[in-house]
Structures are given as structure tokens and as C-alpha cells.
Scaffold this motif. Structure first.
Motif, mmCIF file in Angstrom:
data_model
loop_
_atom_site.group_PDB
_atom_site.id
_atom_site.type_symbol
_atom_site.label_atom_id
_atom_site.label_comp_id
_atom_site.label_asym_id
_atom_site.label_seq_id
_atom_site.Cartn_x
_atom_site.Cartn_y
_atom_site.Cartn_z
ATOM 1 N N UNK A 124 75.462 61.293 88.782
ATOM 2 C CA UNK A 124 74.810 60.152 88.136
ATOM 3 C C UNK A 124 73.968 59.324 89.101
ATOM 4 N N UNK A 125 74.041 59.591 90.397
ATOM 5 C CA UNK A 125 73.172 58.906 91.347
ATOM 6 C C UNK A 125 71.724 59.216 90.980
ATOM 7 N N UNK A 126 70.899 58.183 90.851
ATOM 8 C CA UNK A 126 69.528 58.346 90.374
ATOM 9 C C UNK A 126 68.534 58.209 91.518
ATOM 10 N N UNK A 127 67.444 58.952 91.414
ATOM 11 C CA UNK A 127 66.317 58.825 92.342
ATOM 12 C C UNK A 127 65.041 58.898 91.510
ATOM 13 N N UNK A 128 64.335 57.755 91.364
ATOM 14 C CA UNK A 128 63.104 57.797 90.574
ATOM 15 C C UNK A 128 61.893 57.622 91.476
ATOM 16 N N UNK A 129 60.840 58.343 91.123
ATOM 17 C CA UNK A 129 59.620 58.356 91.926
ATOM 18 C C UNK A 129 58.857 57.050 91.732
ATOM 19 N N UNK A 130 58.452 56.459 92.853
ATOM 20 C CA UNK A 130 57.647 55.247 92.835
ATOM 21 C C UNK A 130 56.546 55.398 93.874
ATOM 22 N N UNK A 131 55.429 55.971 93.456
ATOM 23 C CA UNK A 131 54.331 56.237 94.381
ATOM 24 C C UNK A 131 54.715 57.277 95.410
ATOM 25 N N UNK A 132 54.652 56.910 96.665
ATOM 26 C CA UNK A 132 54.976 57.838 97.759
ATOM 27 C C UNK A 132 56.444 57.745 98.174
ATOM 28 N N UNK A 133 57.273 57.137 97.335
ATOM 29 C CA UNK A 133 58.686 56.977 97.657
ATOM 30 C C UNK A 133 59.553 57.356 96.463
ATOM 31 N N UNK A 134 60.836 57.572 96.758
ATOM 32 C CA UNK A 134 61.859 57.649 95.731
ATOM 33 C C UNK A 134 62.785 56.457 95.935
ATOM 34 N N UNK A 135 63.222 55.856 94.838
ATOM 35 C CA UNK A 135 64.154 54.737 94.887
ATOM 36 C C UNK A 135 65.510 55.232 94.390
ATOM 37 N N UNK A 136 66.535 55.085 95.228
ATOM 38 C CA UNK A 136 67.849 55.669 94.937
ATOM 39 C C UNK A 136 68.852 54.576 94.610
ATOM 40 N N UNK A 137 69.624 54.808 93.537
ATOM 41 C CA UNK A 137 70.724 53.925 93.163
ATOM 42 C C UNK A 137 71.921 54.774 92.766
ATOM 43 N N UNK A 138 73.102 54.361 93.194
ATOM 44 C CA UNK A 138 74.316 55.096 92.861
ATOM 45 C C UNK A 138 75.322 55.036 93.986
ATOM 46 N N UNK A 194 94.031 57.902 109.778
ATOM 47 C CA UNK A 194 92.719 58.128 110.362
ATOM 48 C C UNK A 194 91.628 57.792 109.352
ATOM 49 N N UNK A 195 90.425 57.674 109.862
ATOM 50 C CA UNK A 195 89.282 57.423 108.996
ATOM 51 C C UNK A 195 88.453 58.708 108.937
ATOM 52 N N UNK A 196 87.159 58.642 109.115
ATOM 53 C CA UNK A 196 86.333 59.851 109.064
ATOM 54 C C UNK A 196 85.550 59.947 107.775
ATOM 55 N N UNK A 197 86.135 59.509 106.642
ATOM 56 C CA UNK A 197 85.436 59.481 105.367
ATOM 57 C C UNK A 197 84.849 58.083 105.120
ATOM 58 N N UNK A 198 83.804 58.032 104.313
ATOM 59 C CA UNK A 198 83.314 56.753 103.814
ATOM 60 C C UNK A 198 82.944 56.897 102.341
ATOM 61 N N UNK A 199 82.824 55.770 101.668
ATOM 62 C CA UNK A 199 82.106 55.737 100.401
ATOM 63 C C UNK A 199 80.721 55.199 100.715
ATOM 64 N N UNK A 200 79.700 55.766 100.106
ATOM 65 C CA UNK A 200 78.318 55.412 100.406
ATOM 66 C C UNK A 200 77.666 54.844 99.156
ATOM 67 N N UNK A 201 77.061 53.678 99.309
ATOM 68 C CA UNK A 201 76.426 52.991 98.188
ATOM 69 C C UNK A 201 74.913 52.936 98.401
ATOM 70 N N UNK A 202 74.168 53.194 97.340
ATOM 71 C CA UNK A 202 72.707 53.143 97.359
ATOM 72 C C UNK A 202 72.256 52.052 96.398
ATOM 73 N N UNK A 203 71.547 51.064 96.922
ATOM 74 C CA UNK A 203 71.057 49.966 96.096
ATOM 75 C C UNK A 203 69.562 49.800 96.343
ATOM 76 N N UNK A 204 68.767 50.362 95.441
ATOM 77 C CA UNK A 204 67.301 50.324 95.572
ATOM 78 C C UNK A 204 66.855 50.798 96.955
ATOM 79 N N UNK A 205 67.470 51.858 97.420
ATOM 80 C CA UNK A 205 67.113 52.427 98.723
ATOM 81 C C UNK A 205 65.836 53.260 98.583
ATOM 82 N N UNK A 206 64.800 52.890 99.298
ATOM 83 C CA UNK A 206 63.496 53.568 99.192
ATOM 84 C C UNK A 206 63.339 54.568 100.331
ATOM 85 N N UNK A 207 63.171 55.827 99.976
ATOM 86 C CA UNK A 207 62.965 56.872 100.973
ATOM 87 C C UNK A 207 61.610 57.531 100.734
ATOM 88 N N UNK A 208 60.944 58.026 101.784
ATOM 89 C CA UNK A 208 59.655 58.690 101.593
ATOM 90 C C UNK A 208 59.775 59.915 100.685
#
Length: 407
Positions: free
Chosen positions: A153-167, A220-234
Motif C-alpha cells: 500500500x506504500x504509494x509513489x505518485x509521479x510529480x514532474x521529475x520526481x516521485x512522491x512517496x507515502x507509506x 538486539x536491534x538491527x531492524x527498523x520501521x521506516x516511514x515515508x511522508x511526502x518523500x520526494x525522490x528523483x
């Protein structure tokens, strides 16, 4: 680690000389005890000092020419035959040197990029994977979807020369240390299941990406949960084309599960083997005598030895078409299931030899081998879950090897 390795007695003179070279280098450069607890695999790297130690070791192995030996020279490899890397892997395992911490890069992302990546992607990413300058993590599993990868369900929508990721993603090994992530996200919100998924190579320093460490049962640790909030990637982070994410993810899993070759080499974990359990059985007592003198213990150890040897021979067997013509996919598709479950059962048996001492944890002066065994037992479950749980692996073998119906 590849187990498709010729026995020393089968070496040609050239390979025998290379093996001696590898052994001499490993014995001369094996790092000293760092004075703190080392993780068993990349899934337990929980501190900066652990990571720094393991990164330095990986870079040293790569610079010596014993990591990525079969990868192209143009990208930091040596361009040599795969058998030389197999020999280096085998000697690292035999001498029990530390593992190479950038496992996701060396074993999954790197082979994938070399197989289907663009020339620009190969030039950009491969050398950093080998040197451990760029640590990689994997963004597949999600908090609400368990092992159902297609329900992404993590989304990545195209916005010009970037993708915006949420999830959100979960069980992100090395997530708080990684520079890049291989990410599966849905680019077509109207799609369901396999369609509409796309595959990205994501810089983890992108604003809007947050990692939260997860403490495991072992402490021990080693794992994480990763959150994406309007993260813009090329947009150049897209691998392949939009909508090809499921196909590329499945290719990634063939590398992760060992069904496809092409990995950089090195050790992916500090292996605890049946030989170590035999040595344990010689030290611990059962009814006042060494446990190994007990007929039942000896019988169980013999079964584990046979199984372990059978797994190694199966890898050699799959290279001979006449021996696997009836079910050519049986060995590669069952590797992950067989090896991970074998290790889990072996660690459980090792604990059973120790009686009440099995409850003694790391740091207890009376714990056999410093608490190695209960820690290894709990950590063994990670391999039976990551990369597809054993139940799913059993279904894969049933459907793709035995031809059984899905229902």
C-alpha cells in the motif's frame, strides 16, 4: 554464501595456488577480537561500533580482491572466474572470519543492478556496494500486510521529475545505517495486487524518510520501521519501467533465496555449524558423562551431519543436468527452506544438550560459550521468516516443483 565450491582435492594447480593465497591472506589479516559482542548477521547490527568494525573488514576483503571477484572490473570487481570467488567464500567460512555486513547490497541489490540496471546505475552503485561505503536496505514488508507482498500500500505518485512517496515499511534490516533502499511501491492507486507496482532505488537521506529502531527478543536491534511522508525522490530512481515492480521484486527474491547466482561473495553470517554442535556435545555433561557418549545424542548428531552433507552435495548435483533433469528447479527453489529450517532445528538441539544452562543468556559467566547458543537459537528464526516464511517456501516447492494445485 555460495556452497557451489570444488573440494580442495579437486583443485587444478592454479586453483590450489589461489586457495593457498586466500588462506595465507585470511590468516594474516583476520581481525582481532574487538572487545564487544559481534552480531551473527546483518540482521543483528545494532550499534555504530559493530557497523564500523564490519564495514572496515568488508572493505579490506574487497581491496584484497576476495569480494566481488567475479563482478566486472569496470564497476569495482576483478572480472575473474566464479570458481575463484567460491574458493574464497569457502575458506572464509572454514576459518570463521567475520561476515561482510552489506548483505543486501552484495547478495540482492548488486546482482539485480548488474543483471537489469542501466549503465549509469551500475557505475553509480556497484563500487559503493563492494566497498561498504554505501550500505543498502530493503523496503518490501509492510506493517499491515505480513508476508503478502502483493498487498503493498506504500504509494509513489509521479510529480514532474520526481516521485512522491507515502507509506511505511517494516523489518528494515540496517534501515538506520543504510544509504540506499530497494523499495516496492504502488504507482497506480487503482491497481490491485501485482499490477501497478514499481521498483525504486531510494536514497535514505531524502527528507520525509524516518527510521525507528525495533528491539528484538534477544535485546538486539538491527531492524527498523521506516516511514515515508511526502518523500520526494528523483524519477531516475525508478528501476525498469512503471508497473514492472512485481517482476523485478520476484527477481530480487531469487537472489535473496539463493535460487539465482551472481552474488558478490563473502560471508553473509557467522555460521554456527554441526561441527560446532559436535564440539559442544563433547564438552557438556548428560547424566554425569559427556553428552556425546549418549547413544541418542550420537544418533541425532549423525542425522544432522548427513543432512548437512546432503545439502552441500545437492548444490554440486544441480550442476549435472542428468541428475536433475526430472525436476531442474527442485534444488534452487528449496535451498532457502532446507537450509534455514536445518539451522533452526540444529540450534534447538544444541540447547537441548545444555539442560538448565540453556536458559543462561549473554553476559552470564556460567553460560556455555558466553551465551552463544540461546542467542543463535532465537536469531535462527529470522532466516525462516525473512525472504519468505517457511510456509510460503513450502508452497513454492509444492506448486513449482511438485506441480500441486494452489488449493
Amino acid at each position: 554464501m555460495s556452497t557451489d565450491t570444488p573440494a580442495p582435492e579437486a583443485d587444478t594447480p592454479e586453483l590450489a595456488a589461489f586457495r593457498r593465497e586466500v588462506v595465507a591472506w585470511l590468516e594474516a589479516h583476520r581481525p582481532a577480537d574487538p572487545g564487544f559482542l559481534l552480531p551473527e548477521s546483518f540482521m543483528e547490527v545494532g550499534s555504530d561500533e559493530q557497523l564500523a568494525f564490519l564495514r572496515a573488514w568488508q572493505k579490506q576483503v574487497w581491496q584484497a580482491g576476495y569480494l566481488g571477484r567475479a563482478w566486472p572490473e569496470a564497476y569495482g570487481g576483478r572480472g575473474r572466474p566464479q570458481v575463484e570467488q567460491d574458493i574464497a567464500n569457502a575458506e572464509m567460512a572454514r576459518l570463521k572470519v567475520p561476515f561482510c555486513t552489506n548483505t543486501i547490497g552484495l547478495f540482492w541489490a548488486g546482482p539485480l543492478i548488474l543483471a537489469i540496471g542501466t549503465e549509469a546505475q551500475k557505475q553509480r552503485y556497484i563500487r559503493g556496494i563492494l566497498s561498504a561505503d554505501d550500505i543498502w536496505c530493503q523496503g518490501f514488508s509492510e506493517p499491515d500486510n505480513g508476508s503478502d507482498l502483493a498487498a503493498c500500500t506504500t504509494r509513489a505518485h509521479r510529480d514532474g521529475d520526481h516521485y512522491v512517496i507515502n507509506g511505511a515499511k517494516i523489518w528494515t534490516s540496517l534501515g538506520n545505517h543504510a544509504r540506499y533502499m530497494i523499495l516496492l511501491a504502488r504507482t497506480d492507486p487503482q491497481s490491485k495486487r501485482y499490477a501497478g507496482l514499481s521498483y525504486f532505488l531510494v536514497p535514505m537521506d531524502t527528507p520525509g524518510i524516518e527510521t525507528v529502531p525495533i528491539k528484538k527478543l534477544t535485546g538486539e536491534y538491527g531492524f527498523t520501521q521506516t516511514f515515508f511522508t511526502d518523500a520526494r525522490i528523483p524519477a531516475s530512481c525508478l528501476m525498469g519501467r512503471e508497473g514492472e515492480g512485481w517482476k523485478i521484486a520476484m527477481m530480487t527474491l531469487t537472489f535473496e533465496r539463493g535460487a539465482s547466482g551472481g552474488q558478490a561473495g563473502g560471508l553473509s553470517r557467522m555460521a554456527v555449524t554441526v561441527d560446532d554442535v559436535i564440539a559442544l556435545a563433547q564438552r557438556v555433561k548428560r547424566d554425569g558423562r559427556p553428552a556425546i557418549e549418549d547413544p541418542w545424542v550420537r544418533d541425532q548428531l549423525a542425522r544432522f551431519v548427513i543432512e548437512s552433507r546432503g545439502d552441500r552435495l545437492s548444490t554440486e548435483r544441480q550442476r549435472i543436468p542428468a541428475l536433475v533433469s526430472e525436476r531442474p528447479d527442485a534444488i534452487p527453489l528449496s535451498n532457502k527452506l532446507r537450509l534455514s529450517e536445518h539451522h533452526r532445528r540444529l540450534m534447538q538441539f544444541a540447547l537441548s544438550l545444555q539442560g538448565s544452562h540453556a536458559a543462561r543468556w549473554v553476559g552470564d559467566a556460567a553460560a556455555p560459550d558466553g551465551g552463544l547458543w540461546p542467542r543463535s537459537y532465537f536469531n535462527a528464526f529470522a532466516a525462516t521468516i525473512g525472504g519468505g516464511p517457511s510456509q510460503i517456501q513450502s508452497n513454492i516447492v509444492a506448486e513449482r516443483v511438485l506441480g500441486l494445485p494452489k488449493d
